[in-house]
Scaffold this active site. Structure first.
Site, PDB file in Angstrom:
ATOM      1  N   ARG A   1       9.008   7.691   5.148  1.00 29.97           N
ATOM      2  CA  ARG A   1       9.112   9.197   5.374  1.00 29.97           C
ATOM      3  C   ARG A   1       8.927   9.641   6.677  1.00 29.97           C
ATOM      4  O   ARG A   1       9.977  10.626   6.986  1.00 29.97           O
ATOM      5  CB  ARG A   1       7.538   9.851   4.778  1.00 29.97           C
ATOM      6  CG  ARG A   1       7.527   9.777   3.396  1.00 29.97           C
ATOM      7  CD  ARG A   1       6.407  10.422   3.016  1.00 29.97           C
ATOM      8  NE  ARG A   1       4.982   9.845   3.246  1.00 29.97           N
ATOM      9  CZ  ARG A   1       3.744  10.419   3.656  1.00 29.97           C
ATOM     10  NH1 ARG A   1       3.923  11.853   3.436  1.00 29.97           N
ATOM     11  NH2 ARG A   1       2.693   9.848   3.842  1.00 29.97           N
TER      12      ARG A   1
ATOM     13  N   TYR B   1      12.558   1.193  -1.709  1.00 28.81           N
ATOM     14  CA  TYR B   1      12.069   2.729  -1.887  1.00 28.81           C
ATOM     15  C   TYR B   1      13.087   3.731  -1.598  1.00 28.81           C
ATOM     16  O   TYR B   1      14.193   3.463  -1.336  1.00 28.81           O
ATOM     17  CB  TYR B   1      11.134   3.099  -0.403  1.00 28.81           C
ATOM     18  CG  TYR B   1       9.920   2.595  -0.473  1.00 28.81           C
ATOM     19  CD1 TYR B   1       8.760   3.237  -1.245  1.00 28.81           C
ATOM     20  CD2 TYR B   1       9.354   1.433   0.239  1.00 28.81           C
ATOM     21  CE1 TYR B   1       7.357   2.998  -1.107  1.00 28.81           C
ATOM     22  CE2 TYR B   1       8.004   0.797   0.148  1.00 28.81           C
ATOM     23  CZ  TYR B   1       7.249   1.615  -0.465  1.00 28.81           C
ATOM     24  OH  TYR B   1       5.957   1.134  -0.662  1.00 28.81           O
TER      25      TYR B   1
ATOM     26  N   ASP C   1       1.061   5.298   0.189  1.00 30.06           N
ATOM     27  CA  ASP C   1       0.000   6.448   0.842  1.00 30.06           C
ATOM     28  C   ASP C   1      -0.095   7.482  -0.360  1.00 30.06           C
ATOM     29  O   ASP C   1       0.414   7.312  -1.530  1.00 30.06           O
ATOM     30  CB  ASP C   1       1.015   7.112   1.858  1.00 30.06           C
ATOM     31  CG  ASP C   1       1.184   6.279   3.085  1.00 30.06           C
ATOM     32  OD1 ASP C   1       0.388   5.312   3.431  1.00 30.06           O
ATOM     33  OD2 ASP C   1       1.986   6.435   3.914  1.00 30.06           O
TER      34      ASP C   1
ATOM     35  N   ARG D   1       0.790  -1.093   0.178  1.00 26.40           N
ATOM     36  CA  ARG D   1       0.018  -0.089  -0.170  1.00 26.40           C
ATOM     37  C   ARG D   1       0.653   1.138   0.129  1.00 26.40           C
ATOM     38  O   ARG D   1       1.576   1.528   1.044  1.00 26.40           O
ATOM     39  CB  ARG D   1      -1.081   0.068   1.255  1.00 26.40           C
ATOM     40  CG  ARG D   1      -1.703  -1.197   1.384  1.00 26.40           C
ATOM     41  CD  ARG D   1      -2.466  -0.894   2.847  1.00 26.40           C
ATOM     42  NE  ARG D   1      -3.226  -2.199   3.129  1.00 26.40           N
ATOM     43  CZ  ARG D   1      -3.774  -2.229   4.355  1.00 26.40           C
ATOM     44  NH1 ARG D   1      -3.956  -1.271   5.079  1.00 26.40           N
ATOM     45  NH2 ARG D   1      -4.475  -3.536   4.527  1.00 26.40           N
TER      46      ARG D   1
END
Length: 243
Positions: free
Chosen positions: A196, A110, A51, A49
């Site tokens: 993040r 990422y 964001d 998932r």
């Protein structure tokens, strides 16, 4: 039969991957187009998932169907013709029934991009920073992440996760030019908002506002309130999913 769809997307106008009641999502668009082309209701399961506002250079999802009415190449081509311009399919392939887009993945990578000089071509996909950072100290802190498995400190408050355990195998800042950098992190799984929050906490280290010992204390404390702020979504990309 089970099929994998490999695709990428610009997440700017989407409320993340997962279908939401109050906003357009990538999963919603992919399911809509597959259902139209295959003339039956199709449900897709994604590798993870992302964001709201987060992008993906490589994402995978699977769906099941009794009989595919066209070749996988034709399906990929027709999907690209029907999907919005900010979602692109690279491949559709048949896989074994026990292959699962989410649970069969062994790692996810990422990247978080930053730049230190105003650049109109980076503004939508990189974070402009107006202060100096000590990237060597930030990489020292990144290596500390590899020593731990519980990352509750970087999980968004109120998340419905059953466990905050993750295995991080790589966490490092890379310089790509005099004014551009990106943070690369690889793990078997990620918590909601984790990357993040990690970047925001590493920036605190890089600015000299947090020591390496304090960084450890944040991880060990497992409290989101002790970690750094969550950095803007626009600079975060899911780069690769491995199976």
């Amino acid at each position: 039969m089970r099929y994998f769809v490999w695709f990428s997307y610009d997440g700017t106008r989407y409320h993340g991957w997962q279908i939401q009641p109050n906003g357009i999502t990538v999963q919603q668009e992919l399911q809509r187009c597959l259902s139209l082309l295959l003339r039956e209701e199709v449900n897709v399961v994604g590798a993870g998932r992302t964001d709201t506002g987060v992008h993906a250079r490589q994402m995978a999802a699977h769906f099941d169907i009794g009989q595919l009415p066209m070749s996988v190449d034709d399906l990929a081509h027709k999907l690209n013709g029907l999907l919005p311009q900010d979602i692109g399919v690279s491949k559709v392939e048949a896989v074994s029934d026990d292959m699962h887009a989410r649970f069969s993945a062994v790692s996810r990578t990422y990247h978080y991009y930053v730049h230190t000089q105003k650049n109109p071509f980076l503004r939508q996909y990189s974070l402009e920073l107006h202060y100096q950072l000590d990237y060597e100290r930030m990489n020292d802190a990144g290596r500390i992440l590899l020593e731990y498995e519980d990352f509750g400190a970087f999980c968004k408050a109120g998340s419905d996760v059953k466990t905050t355990l993750c295995k991080v195998t790589h966490a490092q800042w890379h310089q790509t030019s005099e004014t551009t950098w990106y943070f690369e992190i690889i793990a078997n799984r990620f918590l909601r908002n984790m990357v993040r929050a990690v970047v925001g906490t590493l920036i605190e280290v890089g600015r000299g506002r947090m020591s390496l010992d304090e960084f450890r204390q944040v991880i060990e404390g497992k409290k989101r309130t002790q970690a750094g702020e969550s950095m803007p979504a626009k600079a975060l990309f899911l780069e690769e999913v491995k199976y």
